[in-house]
Write an enzyme that holds these catalytic residues in place. Structure first.
Site, short mmCIF file in Angstrom:
data_model
loop_
_atom_site.label_atom_id
_atom_site.label_comp_id
_atom_site.label_asym_id
_atom_site.label_seq_id
_atom_site.Cartn_x
_atom_site.Cartn_y
_atom_site.Cartn_z
N ASN A 1 0.93 -1.16 0.01
CA ASN A 1 0.01 -0.01 -0.06
C ASN A 1 0.77 1.30 -0.01
O ASN A 1 2.00 1.31 0.83
CB ASN A 1 -1.07 0.03 1.29
CG ASN A 1 -2.35 -0.76 1.15
OD1 ASN A 1 -2.37 -1.70 0.29
ND2 ASN A 1 -3.32 -0.36 1.66
N CYS B 1 -6.83 -1.65 6.10
CA CYS B 1 -6.96 -2.61 5.29
C CYS B 1 -8.35 -2.90 5.16
O CYS B 1 -8.74 -3.98 6.04
CB CYS B 1 -6.01 -3.55 4.85
SG CYS B 1 -6.24 -4.57 3.58
N LEU B 2 -9.29 -2.07 4.52
CA LEU B 2 -10.52 -2.53 4.77
C LEU B 2 -11.06 -4.09 4.44
O LEU B 2 -11.87 -4.66 5.05
CB LEU B 2 -11.40 -1.59 3.88
CG LEU B 2 -12.90 -1.64 3.76
CD1 LEU B 2 -13.52 0.03 3.68
CD2 LEU B 2 -13.50 -2.38 2.86
N VAL B 3 -10.53 -4.42 3.20
CA VAL B 3 -10.94 -5.78 2.78
C VAL B 3 -10.49 -6.87 3.72
O VAL B 3 -11.14 -7.95 4.02
CB VAL B 3 -10.57 -5.89 1.42
CG1 VAL B 3 -8.98 -6.30 1.25
CG2 VAL B 3 -11.57 -7.18 0.68
N TYR C 1 -11.62 -4.96 -5.89
CA TYR C 1 -11.41 -6.28 -5.87
C TYR C 1 -12.02 -7.21 -6.82
O TYR C 1 -12.72 -6.74 -7.88
CB TYR C 1 -12.05 -6.57 -4.30
CG TYR C 1 -11.92 -5.58 -3.43
CD1 TYR C 1 -10.43 -5.38 -2.97
CD2 TYR C 1 -12.73 -4.91 -2.82
CE1 TYR C 1 -10.25 -4.59 -2.11
CE2 TYR C 1 -12.77 -4.01 -1.78
CZ TYR C 1 -11.36 -3.85 -1.57
OH TYR C 1 -10.96 -2.90 -0.40
N ASN D 1 -2.06 -5.81 -5.53
CA ASN D 1 -2.32 -4.76 -4.80
C ASN D 1 -1.49 -3.59 -5.25
O ASN D 1 -1.94 -2.36 -5.03
CB ASN D 1 -1.97 -5.04 -3.20
CG ASN D 1 -2.70 -4.23 -2.34
OD1 ASN D 1 -3.83 -3.73 -2.63
ND2 ASN D 1 -1.96 -3.36 -1.35
N CYS E 1 -11.83 0.92 -0.60
CA CYS E 1 -10.44 0.54 -0.48
C CYS E 1 -9.31 1.56 -0.28
O CYS E 1 -9.36 2.74 -0.87
CB CYS E 1 -9.96 -0.46 -1.59
SG CYS E 1 -8.09 -0.82 -1.78
N VAL E 2 -8.55 1.59 0.65
CA VAL E 2 -7.59 2.69 1.16
C VAL E 2 -6.61 2.69 0.00
O VAL E 2 -5.84 3.66 -0.15
CB VAL E 2 -7.10 2.61 2.46
CG1 VAL E 2 -8.10 2.97 3.50
CG2 VAL E 2 -6.17 1.06 2.71
N GLN E 3 -6.23 1.52 -0.78
CA GLN E 3 -5.26 1.75 -1.79
C GLN E 3 -5.63 2.06 -3.14
O GLN E 3 -4.78 2.70 -3.84
CB GLN E 3 -4.56 0.34 -2.08
CG GLN E 3 -3.81 -0.51 -3.08
CD GLN E 3 -2.20 0.67 -2.80
OE1 GLN E 3 -2.05 1.43 -2.17
NE2 GLN E 3 -1.44 0.15 -3.66
#
Length: 251
Positions: free
Chosen positions: A15, A76-78, A133, A163, A194-196
């Site tokens: 990330n 990391c949300l997922v 995703y 990622n 998603c933070v990325q």
């Protein structure tokens, strides 16, 4: 000189976006922050690698605790939502428990919990999501949000498994996905679940185009950090959630 608020970030090793977008948002407040990260190895966004990454959490918490941060965001949300409904509460509790065992009073957040808090602040009961995703994980994210009592009216998965590549998804592709959804009677659009996946520069333009509140995992994370630290600010060009009336809501 005043001491800056220390923000700890626990992030996947690949990330880069969250460590760019959240500092950009919070520095617009005029309040002084410093940012400190610890990393968990992860390259592909798959259930197997997410589980292996989560197993590194305790080491990262110890490292972040050494920095004496005021607040930590498990970013990391997922990784949280893939573990099943309500897992953000368990993860946040366990991190707080680990820090507390060393006498720390550090506040603990997760990107998953922050997104839900942001949707609640906007009183959003029906939402649309754009996610990077693969579809099986995207379905889990949608189901997680619905388990919290929020209807997911529509969603798009861009199906990027690497990622590092998620951090390079162009903004026009994100907006194209948003434009392809039925946004009828939607209360809010999550432009990056998603933070990325980069989206900060798209938030205000998307609000203007679609005529509804637009947020992302990063803007929700910034909102939750401000709320948890008892801070208020009017942040320009970051969406309805981070305008002064949004940050003040519920305080």
């Amino acid at each position: 000189m005043s001491t800056p608020h220390r923000v700890g970030l626990i992030v996947p090793s690949t990330n880069v976006t969250v460590e760019t977008e959240i500092p950009r948002i919070l520095r617009r407040t005029g309040i002084e922050f410093s940012f400190h990260s610890s990393r968990m190895r992860m390259h592909a966004v798959t259930p197997e690698q997410l589980r292996a990454m989560n197993a590194q959490r305790e080491r990262c918490v110890l490292e972040i605790g050494d920095a004496g941060v005021d607040i930590v965001l498990y970013a990391c949300l997922v990784a949280i939502m893939a573990m099943g409904p309500g897992h953000h509460r368990d993860a946040e509790f366990r991190i707080a428990e680990q820090l507390g065992s060393g006498g720390s009073e550090t506040k603990v957040l997760s990107s998953a919990g922050a997104l839900l808090q942001g949707l609640d602040a906007l009183e959003a009961k029906r939402v649309a999501l754009v996610m990077p995703y693969m579809k099986p994980l995207a379905r889990q994210v949608a189901a997680y949000i619905e388990a919290e009592g929020i209807q997911v009216a529509d969603w798009r998965a861009l199906e990027v498994a690497d990622n590092s590549e998620v951090g390079c998804i162009p903004g026009d592709r994100v907006l194209e996905a948003a434009r392809s959804m039925d946004l009828t009677d939607v209360d809010a659009l999550v432009l990056s679940c998603c933070v990325q996946m980069p989206s900060l520069d798209l938030i205000q333009a998307a609000e203007d185009e679609f005529g509804l509140p637009v947020l992302s995992a990063a803007t929700a994370g910034a909102y939750s950090i401000l709320r948890s630290l008892g801070l208020t600010a009017e942040i320009p060009m970051a969406g309805s959630l981070l305008r002064a009336d949004g940050v003040l809501a519920g305080q």
